[in-house]
Design an enzyme around this catalytic site. Structure first.
Site, mmCIF file in Angstrom:
data_model
loop_
_atom_site.group_PDB
_atom_site.id
_atom_site.type_symbol
_atom_site.label_atom_id
_atom_site.label_comp_id
_atom_site.label_asym_id
_atom_site.label_seq_id
_atom_site.Cartn_x
_atom_site.Cartn_y
_atom_site.Cartn_z
ATOM 1 N N GLU A 108 22.121 -108.824 22.928
ATOM 2 C CA GLU A 108 21.257 -107.792 23.526
ATOM 3 C C GLU A 108 19.817 -108.287 23.634
ATOM 4 O O GLU A 108 19.114 -107.972 24.587
ATOM 5 C CB GLU A 108 21.342 -106.502 22.709
ATOM 6 C CG GLU A 108 22.703 -105.811 22.883
ATOM 7 C CD GLU A 108 22.869 -104.630 21.963
ATOM 8 O OE1 GLU A 108 22.782 -104.821 20.724
ATOM 9 O OE2 GLU A 108 23.087 -103.514 22.454
ATOM 10 N N GLU A 128 30.395 -105.139 18.396
ATOM 11 C CA GLU A 128 30.099 -103.990 17.547
ATOM 12 C C GLU A 128 31.312 -103.082 17.326
ATOM 13 O O GLU A 128 31.433 -102.469 16.270
ATOM 14 C CB GLU A 128 28.956 -103.173 18.152
ATOM 15 C CG GLU A 128 27.594 -103.834 18.092
ATOM 16 C CD GLU A 128 27.315 -104.751 19.276
ATOM 17 O OE1 GLU A 128 28.248 -105.198 19.958
ATOM 18 O OE2 GLU A 128 26.122 -105.043 19.490
HETATM 19 N N1 T1G Z 1 24.839 -109.605 9.418
HETATM 20 C C1 T1G Z 1 24.802 -110.001 8.126
HETATM 21 N N2 T1G Z 1 25.494 -111.069 7.639
HETATM 22 C C2 T1G Z 1 26.246 -111.745 8.518
HETATM 23 C C3 T1G Z 1 26.332 -111.382 9.878
HETATM 24 C C4 T1G Z 1 25.580 -110.264 10.322
HETATM 25 N N3 T1G Z 1 25.579 -109.881 11.598
HETATM 26 N N4 T1G Z 1 27.188 -112.251 10.487
HETATM 27 C C5 T1G Z 1 27.599 -113.113 9.544
HETATM 28 N N5 T1G Z 1 27.039 -112.817 8.359
HETATM 29 C C6 T1G Z 1 27.200 -113.543 7.110
HETATM 30 C C7 T1G Z 1 28.615 -113.462 6.588
HETATM 31 O O1 T1G Z 1 28.774 -112.296 5.814
HETATM 32 C C8 T1G Z 1 28.719 -114.722 5.755
HETATM 33 O O2 T1G Z 1 28.035 -114.473 4.528
HETATM 34 C C9 T1G Z 1 27.870 -115.714 6.551
HETATM 35 O O3 T1G Z 1 27.002 -114.926 7.383
HETATM 36 C C10 T1G Z 1 28.703 -116.625 7.432
HETATM 37 O O4 T1G Z 1 29.529 -115.763 8.218
HETATM 38 C C11 T1G Z 1 22.175 -103.439 17.354
HETATM 39 C C12 T1G Z 1 24.238 -102.837 15.724
HETATM 40 C C13 T1G Z 1 28.586 -115.099 13.560
HETATM 41 C C14 T1G Z 1 30.891 -115.622 14.388
HETATM 42 O O5 T1G Z 1 29.455 -108.378 14.470
HETATM 43 O O6 T1G Z 1 31.250 -112.618 13.812
HETATM 44 O O7 T1G Z 1 24.397 -106.221 16.294
HETATM 45 O O8 T1G Z 1 29.995 -114.846 2.998
HETATM 46 O O9 T1G Z 1 31.690 -116.647 7.285
HETATM 47 O O10 T1G Z 1 32.986 -118.026 10.401
HETATM 48 O O11 T1G Z 1 23.947 -103.501 18.880
HETATM 49 O O12 T1G Z 1 29.877 -114.277 11.088
HETATM 50 O O13 T1G Z 1 28.373 -116.687 3.473
HETATM 51 O O14 T1G Z 1 27.666 -114.691 2.096
HETATM 52 O O15 T1G Z 1 31.648 -115.194 9.360
HETATM 53 O O16 T1G Z 1 30.864 -119.271 11.116
HETATM 54 C C15 T1G Z 1 27.124 -107.500 15.572
HETATM 55 C C16 T1G Z 1 29.400 -110.756 12.917
HETATM 56 C C17 T1G Z 1 26.449 -106.811 14.447
HETATM 57 C C18 T1G Z 1 28.797 -110.653 14.316
HETATM 58 C C19 T1G Z 1 29.985 -116.706 12.338
HETATM 59 N N6 T1G Z 1 27.427 -108.870 15.235
HETATM 60 N N7 T1G Z 1 29.496 -112.118 12.463
HETATM 61 O O17 T1G Z 1 31.281 -116.921 11.827
HETATM 62 O O18 T1G Z 1 30.717 -117.540 9.417
HETATM 63 S S1 T1G Z 1 26.095 -105.108 14.781
HETATM 64 C C20 T1G Z 1 28.601 -109.203 14.668
HETATM 65 C C21 T1G Z 1 30.479 -112.940 12.931
HETATM 66 C C22 T1G Z 1 24.893 -105.197 15.979
HETATM 67 C C23 T1G Z 1 23.488 -104.109 17.683
HETATM 68 C C24 T1G Z 1 24.548 -103.920 16.665
HETATM 69 C C25 T1G Z 1 30.561 -114.297 12.301
HETATM 70 C C26 T1G Z 1 29.992 -115.412 13.177
HETATM 71 P P1 T1G Z 1 28.571 -115.226 3.190
HETATM 72 P P2 T1G Z 1 31.016 -116.241 8.551
HETATM 73 P P3 T1G Z 1 31.532 -118.030 10.694
#
Ligand code: T1G
Length: 693
Positions: A108, A128
């Site tokens: 976004e 999301e």
């Molecule tokens: N927020 C906080 N921590 C996150 C995070 C996030 N968005 N994404 C990953 N982590 C942490 C995860 O918990 C782990 O921590 C470490 O990073 C590595 O992640 C306003 C409201 C990016 C594809 O849904 O899909 O935006 O265990 O093991 O396999 O509209 O992480 O090491 O302590 O998964 O390389 C939308 C979620 C949020 C993306 C990487 N975004 N993340 O995968 O590593 S809502 C998502 C992923 C939002 C807006 C709305 C994956 C990744 P730890 P990982 P990976």
């Protein structure tokens, strides 16, 4: 180079500013990142020499979304919307330079920029929905303006990640730059924009795709209908559809306000709380307190499978899929041929759906070596047995494997409930024996229960978990007990389902309640699908249970056109008057006076004992944490993700509620309902399973 804040730097190359975010692990939109973006854009704009701005990230990825851990906490710093408004309103072109995964709020941010460039390996998406949310920073309003309504609906409700080339084709990015040359490529693109005097292209101003959509209002109803089954029970998809509808029918700012209102509803919802919990649970499950990350991992280049039946063939496919050679062993040629043919047919069916080429099929089949000789497994690094579920058979086999397998080979059993320690004791190398409990169909189901024996070594555990991740499974490390975690808890639900049918409910009542709860199928429909005669023999049948009675009448499930339900030629199920009569007769024979059983009692009696059994599993140390149990049930048994799993569900009810109901049932129905010590303890202390121990 100017430091904007702890996670943001700004430097200027000629007349182009570069704002670099560096907030490991994924540059999530924390307060610092949002502040850094807003301040950095303002500082770049305040510099009269700056004519364009590139936003780029250090580390492994562009912004991967809002900080999921921050939801539900008091907002801090510049809001996401304010940050995006400052980008879009900037006086100069702002270019997003994307690598890794630009997801959610991260994409976004990119959509609020005037241009987007990416390296070919990058991916973009709005996932999301997987968190029970919708894109709350303009994604539902901007994306349809670029890709059109149908594409936007599919992309946002699926939460899929889209590769950079496809993003370029859809207009989601404006150009691809050389792999590994993102900064240089983005700067070159910025210079080109300036040289060509291109406009400040604001996505909010794009309208042609929406004009087209206004002439096809039926698109939304058609999309809802086409996806009704997939979206059943989930709240976020419908909210997303309504937001995209608003993008078509409302001015941009009104559409943004509408999106904001629905976003806030979802953020506060129990479904999103559950799905955000599951997000972290899926990451916690790989963390093994007593198996350090640097535990040596054993070689796993060659795999042997004993048994070419449904499970053995499905298990083999997991390894063929990642290019590992597999030797598969059977005792009879016809069984071996049938097993190999089934594997090929599965791949060919996948190819017919366009997800594999016929070359892929041939390449994978070429890695498969069928044989009738166990000795062929002598050079396998990992041997997995998937033979008949009988302890004597498995012990005999493991004793033989012990004499054949090379030193250090991992010897795994696919048993779904038998004692792995007893199997290990049949060998001279119990430290090499482990359980790898695949769920059927093994080439489809994501869950793998990794069962550690008392003597299983840490390298064997580490190797198994690493391999599980490589084959795309989500693996829960569990301990040896009857049924391990999933089936042990399932036994609680199955027992109560059968008992409730004797006491007054009908199978279709129980199935309806559990399907309404969110399961894809109820226990009786599942039994008909799997076949009622698994493990049943006429010789041993006593006619004392409904299953036996039905099998004796050759009502063995869908495969015979009748089981608990009657089935038509298309296998559509209808409640069976025959079964209803048989149930009444059985209850009479057992001296049971039937009564009306409420839906609430059905749900409580099926679910609460599962939560209680999960507490016992934790007490006994057969699961590492409550959220691992939830991962097992969501990925192995269809527990609805929007309810977080049985342990999260117990927490959401309040463990006092569960304890009190279990006490009530215990008084009325006996020891199956005795509250576990852990449930009593946590309930008495007002705590939750998910609270730190
Ligand atoms: N927020 C906080 N921590 C996150 C995070 C996030 N968005 N994404 C990953 N982590 C942490 C995860 O918990 C782990 O921590 C470490 O990073 C590595 O992640 C306003 C409201 C990016 C594809 O849904 O899909 O935006 O265990 O093991 O396999 O509209 O992480 O090491 O302590 O998964 O390389 C939308 C979620 C949020 C993306 C990487 N975004 N993340 O995968 O590593 S809502 C998502 C992923 C939002 C807006 C709305 C994956 C990744 P730890 P990982 P990976």
């Amino acid at each position: 180079m100017t430091s904007i804040n702890s996670v943001t730097e700004l430097d200027v190359e000629g007349d182009i500013a570069v704002l670099t975010l560096n907030s490991p692990p994924v540059n999530a939109l924390s307060a610092d990142v949002r502040d850094g973006l807003a301040l950095g854009v303002a500082q770049a704009a305040a510099n009269p020499t700056v004519r364009a701005l590139v936003i780029i990230c250090a580390g492994k990825t562009f912004i991967a979304g809002a900080d999921i851990a921050a939801f539900g906490k008091p907002p801090k710093g510049t809001s996401t919307l304010e940050t995006l408004r400052s980008i879009e309103a900037a006086r100069m072109p702002v270019i997003a330079a994307i690598h890794g995964t630009a997801l959610g709020g991260g994409f976004e941010v990119a959509l609020a920029c005037h241009y987007r460039v990416a390296v070919p390996s990058a991916k973009c998406g709005l996932p999301e929905v997987k968190l029970g949310l919708l894109p709350g920073a303009g994604g539902t309003q901007r994306l349809p303006r670029i890709v059109g309504v149908e594409n936007a609906l599919e992309i946002i409700t699926s939460g899929q990640q889209i590769g950079a080339r496809a993003c370029l084709e859809k207009g989601m990015v404006d150009a691809l730059v050389d792999e590994g040359q993102l900064r240089q490529g983005a700067l070159a693109f910025a210079r080109q924009v300036l040289a060509e005097n291109r406009p400040l292209k604001k996505v909010r101003d794009l309208d042609d795709k929406l004009v087209a959509a206004r002439s096809k209002p039926e698109v939304f109803a058609e999309f809802r209908k086409a996806n009704a089954k997939k979206f059943r029970g989930f709240e976020a998809p419908e909210s997303i559809i309504r937001c995209v509808e608003a993008a078509v029918n409302l001015p941009f700012d009104e559409g943004m306000a509408f999106e904001r209102s629905l976003f806030l509803e979802l953020v506060a919802s129990s479904q999103s709380a559950a799905q955000r919990y599951v997000f972290f649970a899926e990451r916690a499950v790989w963390k093994l307190p007593d198996v350090p990350d640097d535990t040596p991992v054993l070689p796993a280049a060659r795999v042997g499978i004993v048994g070419a039946g449904t499970m053995g063939g499905g298990i083999a496919m997991n390894f063929l899929n990642i290019g590992l050679p597999v030797t598969i062993v059977e005792t009879r040629q016809d069984a071996l041929d049938r097993g190999v043919a089934t594997i090929r047919r599965n791949y060919e069916n996948t190819a017919k759906r366009g997800r594999l080429t016929l070359t892929d099929v041939d390449q994978r089949m070429a890695l498969l070596t069928p044989t009738l000789s166990l000795d062929a497994l002598a050079d396998s690094d990992l041997v997995i047995e998937a033979v008949f579920e009988d302890m004597a058979v498995k012990k005999t086999l493991f004793a033989r494997l012990d004499t054949i397998a090379k030193p250090g080979a991992v010897l795994a059993t696919n048993t779904s409930r038998l004692d792995v320690n007893e199997i290990a004791a049949a060998t001279t190398r119990p430290e090499s024996v482990i359980g790898l409990h695949f769920f059927s169909p093994a080439n489809v189901m994501r869950l793998l229960e990794v069962v550690r024996g008392d003597k299983t070594s840490k390298p064997v555990i580490a190797t198994s978990m690493k391999l599980a991740r490589k084959i795309g499974k989500i693996a829960a490390l569990v301990g040896v007990c009857p049924g391990f975690v999933g089936n042990r808890m399932l036994a609680q639900r199955q027992r109560e389902a059968q008992q409730l049918v004797l006491e007054g409910a009908m199978p279709w009542d129980v199935d309806r309640v559990l399907v309404d709860f969110g399961f894809p199928m109820g226990p009786f429909a599942m039994s008909d699908l799997a076949g009622l005669d698994l493990g049943w023999t006429r010789e041993a049948s006593t006619g004392q249970t409904m299953r036996e009675i039905l099998c004796e009448l050759d009502r063995r499930g869908q495969k015979t056109g009748a089981g608990y339900y009657d089935y038509d030629a298309q296998r559509n199920a209808t409640p069976s008057p025959v079964v209803e009569k048989l149930i009444l007769e059985l209850a009479t024979r057992k001296g049971i006076t039937r009564r009306a059983v409420s839906d609430a009692e059905i749900l409580e009696r099926c679910i609460y004992p599962m939560v209680n059994e999960g507490a016992k599993i934790l007490e006994e140390g057969k699961a590492i944490r409550a959220s691992d149990i939830d991962i097992v049930w969501i990925n192995g048994y269809g527990w609805p993700a929007y309810r977080g799993g049985p342990m999260f569900y117990g927490d959401s009810l309040g463990l006092g509620v569960v304890r009190d109901k279990m006490r009530e049932f215990h008084a009325r129905l006996g020891d199956d309902f005795r509250p576990s010590n852990l449930l009593e303890k946590l309930a008495n202390e007002g705590r939750r399973f998910q609270d730190p121990a």
